[in-house]
Design a protein around this motif. Structure first.
Motif, short mmCIF file in Angstrom:
data_model
loop_
_atom_site.label_atom_id
_atom_site.label_comp_id
_atom_site.label_asym_id
_atom_site.label_seq_id
_atom_site.Cartn_x
_atom_site.Cartn_y
_atom_site.Cartn_z
N LEU A 111 35.71 35.17 39.14
CA LEU A 111 34.95 34.83 40.35
C LEU A 111 35.69 35.31 41.60
N ASP A 112 37.00 35.15 41.56
CA ASP A 112 37.85 35.56 42.67
C ASP A 112 37.78 37.08 42.87
N ILE A 113 37.81 37.80 41.77
CA ILE A 113 37.73 39.27 41.85
C ILE A 113 36.35 39.68 42.38
N ALA A 114 35.31 39.01 41.91
CA ALA A 114 33.96 39.32 42.41
C ALA A 114 33.89 39.08 43.91
N GLU A 115 34.52 38.01 44.38
CA GLU A 115 34.53 37.70 45.81
C GLU A 115 35.26 38.77 46.60
N SER A 116 36.35 39.23 46.01
CA SER A 116 37.16 40.25 46.68
C SER A 116 36.37 41.57 46.77
N LEU A 117 35.69 41.93 45.67
CA LEU A 117 34.92 43.19 45.67
C LEU A 117 33.68 43.07 46.56
#
Lengths: 401, 266
Positions: A111-117
């Motif tokens: 989820l964190d990576i999706a937020e970053s992207l």
């Protein structure tokens, strides 16, 4: 920037929730982590709770001990742990709390990576509806109604459900494969204020059974936003939701066999390919809908077991459904000159973890455990998801400075 | 070498004893974990559940019945099915055995498994009473098993003094009880309340005389576990590509770049 500089910066922006996440990813208890860096468990608790702030040198020690960059501990715009609801794991008893914490932390990293992207790309907007079903009610047809309502909302009509993972993604659900170390935890899901997440088991390589898993998790997301996870009734409701979603009674009842003869097996094989479900699921559905008697069902299951089909049912489709949101985002950005290493740096997560989260397919599986993994296993039950003494990652597409 | 040494040696060498031990340990652990006197569980519940789970775990570890794989297939297929509801410890210690090593060989409805020419059935007992298992009070199948001829030396009996022709008549009588496979019994017990457990494999002796229930038995809890470790799933290294179009993901273009693209007609 040197490690000590990064540690100093991370200490200034230290977020205890990030330390908890890293510890969970590493599969460690607070006391394990404390022993690793020669500090007290009380100190670890205080840092994680935000009651105390670690010094830059302690941050450096924590980063070294947990094999993450110090930047991993820096606060993010959204605390993914705080905005995530409790995950729905299938069998709470067969996995330890440590393993479940690790699996949940992995989902949060996704989820964190999706937020970053999300700063660079637009993902489909979250367009899920909620249809709560009483988690104590096993008698009403709430799960079937919820499934029928979803079929209507997603315009399935009288047709099979199509590519389920893609349907979820189009409605804003993040779908990822879990790493092989957590394969003992079956598929699971959790809702969050950012977007719902479904984590798929990487070893279940059966197209038909995987679709049922996805439908089951979708059922949790739609029906059980507030329900206590893990209960037998809640799991049963998710199964009933999945059955109705994939094999709607109004369409399939008349097609299911009423007696098991040679013709029935041929019919089931055809229905399997048409609706994308296993013969076992079809047989169960036939019994549930009153088409097959209990005796016929049991006999059919014995036949199926004898043929070894419980573990390897024959089917025409060998490619499992695969997620596309994160891998597509990475590919788009690479085409724009933003390489994987840049993204990894922005996300501030270990490269291996980034690649597992953003992969289209499950991790490659070795026949034998790696030496490092075997050694880790000897000392601990839960194997770290964070790299340990791994060589630095070199991206062949990026110019080396 | 005695019959006992031959039988136990073959079962041990091929990993069968380790499989039986794993199955029992997994079943007994689960029973002990679930047992609750306050919930109304009693010795009957412990006995029935232990038998049911022991039978299930034996089928798992030897890939029988619902855990069978088709002929020639690898035992590491669909480990999620094989490992369903097992504890992490069970999974970590699950022995890696060839699916063809053992087959189900029920005897008159009594669950049985066989390896080569040796079959075993299950018999539960009260804890500490394995040596006194009363075969004459057990099923006719168990009684038949307990009457099998054995090469093991026995205590002297009254029949030792029989004339040769009389003795041969006795041999003929005994031959009738010869089964299709040499059949042993795995005896097991569990004291769920205090954690005591016993597991033996042996040749049962029809103890109408009130003597020992075994010609011989071998303590399986002393068998060292196989150094198998966690099974690695057997799956294709690469996964066939999913050809369905991706979900819509768009680049967020910076405003300046966006307008350049628009001017260029993109």
């Amino acid at each position: 920037m040197s490690v000590s500089d990064r540690a100093a910066t991370a200490a200034a922006f230290f977020d205890g929730a990030r330390l908890t996440m890293a510890r969970h990813l590493a599969g460690l208890r607070k006391s394990d982590l404390a022993a690793l860096i020669n500090k007290s468990p009380t100190a670890v608790s205080a840092w994680e709770a935000g009651a105390k702030r670690p010094t830059p040198s302690t941050v450096a020690q924590l980063a070294l001990g947990l094999s993450v960059d110090p930047g991993f501990f820096a606060a993010r715009p959204n605390d993914v742990a705080k905005v995530s609801a409790l995950p729905h794991f299938r069998s709470l008893r067969s996995t330890s709390q440590l393993a479940r914490d690790q699996a949940f932390a992995y989902g949060q990293v996704a989820l964190d990576i999706a937020e970053s992207l999300d700063r660079h790309v637009e993902f489909p907007e979250v367009d899920m509806y909620s249809r709560p079903v009483d988690p104590g009610d096993l008698d009403s047809d709430g799960p079937e109604q919820a499934a029928r309502a979803l079929r209507e909302a997603w315009m399935f009509g009288a047709e099979p459900a199509g590519h389920l993972v893609r349907n979820l993604e189009t409605h804003g659900v993040l779908v990822v494969f879990s790493p092989r170390q957590t394969a003992s935890v079956d598929a699971y899901s959790f809702d969050s204020r950012l977007r719902p997440v479904v984590v798929l088991n990487p070893v279940k390589r059966d197209y038909y059974r995987q679709r049922f898993d996805v439908a089951h998790e979708l059922g949790h997301l739609i029906m059980h936003g507030d329900a206590e996870p893990g209960g037998r009734i809640v799991e049963e409701q998710a199964h009933r939701f999945a059955s109705e979603l994939l094999m709607p009674a109004s369409e399939i009842t008349g097609l299911l066999p009423t007696a098991m003869n040679r013709g029935a097996w041929v019919a089931l094989a055809k229905l399997k390919e048409q609706w994308g479900v296993s013969i076992q699921a079809l047989l169960f559905r036939a019994r549930r809908l009153g088409r097959l008697s209990d005796v016929s069902y049991r006999n059919a299951m014995v036949t199926l077991s004898t043929r070894g089909w419980r573990r390897n049912e024959p089917g025409l489709i060998s490619a499992i459904e695969q997620p596309s949101l994160l891998p597509r985002a990475v590919e788009l950005l690479e085409n724009e000159g933003i390489g994987e290493l840049t993204l990894i740096e922005q996300c501030r997560v270990p490269a291996e973890l980034f690649r597992t989260v953003t992969a289209r397919t499950p991790e490659r599986l070795e026949v034998e455990p790696l030496d490092a993994e075997r050694k880790a296993k000897e000392s601990r039950k839960v194997v770290s998801l964070l790299p340990r003494l791994n060589p630095p990652v070199v991206n062949e597409n990026e110019p080396q400075n | 070498m005695s019959e006992r040494d031959d039988l136990v040696g073959a079962l041990d060498r091929d990993g069968v004893l380790a499989g039986i031990r794993w199955a029992f340990t997994s079943a007994a652990d689960r029973v002990a974990e679930d047992f609750s006197e306050a919930a109304g569980h009693d010795a009957t519940w412990v006995g029935v559940t232990r038998f049911t789970l022991f039978r299930d775990r034996l089928d798992r570890v030897f890939s029988c019945r619902r855990y069978a794989v088709a002929d020639g297939m690898d035992g590491r297929l669909s480990l999620d099915v094989l490992h369903a509801e097992l504890s992490e410890r069970d999974v970590d210690t699950f022995p890696m055995l060839d699916p063809d090593l053992v087959v189900r060989a029920d005897l008159s409805g009594s669950p049985g498994w066989s390896h080569g020419h040796t079959r075993w059935l299950l018999a539960s007992s009260a804890f500490g009473k394995l040596d006194e298992l009363p075969w004459p009070q057990k099923s006719s199948t168990k009684q038949l098993v307990a009457q099998q001829p054995t090469d093991e030396p026995q205590e002297p009996t009254l029949f030792d003094q029989f004339a040769e022709e009389e003795a041969s008549g006795l041999v003929a009588l005994m031959a009738k009880t010869k089964l299709d496979l040499h059949t042993l019994v795995v005896g097991h017990s569990l004291d769920a309340e205090h954690g005591g457990r016993e597991l033996v494999v042996g040749q049962p002796r029809l103890n109408s005389d009130g003597g020992s229930a075994w010609y011989w038995n071998h303590d399986l809890l002393q068998v060292p576990p196989l150094d198998g470790g966690r099974q690695q799933p057997l799956v294709p290294v690469s996964v066939a590509p999913d050809t369905t179009p991706d979900a819509p993901v768009k680049l967020r273009r910076p405003a300046a770049k966006q307008s350049e693209h628009e001017q260029a007609g993109l």
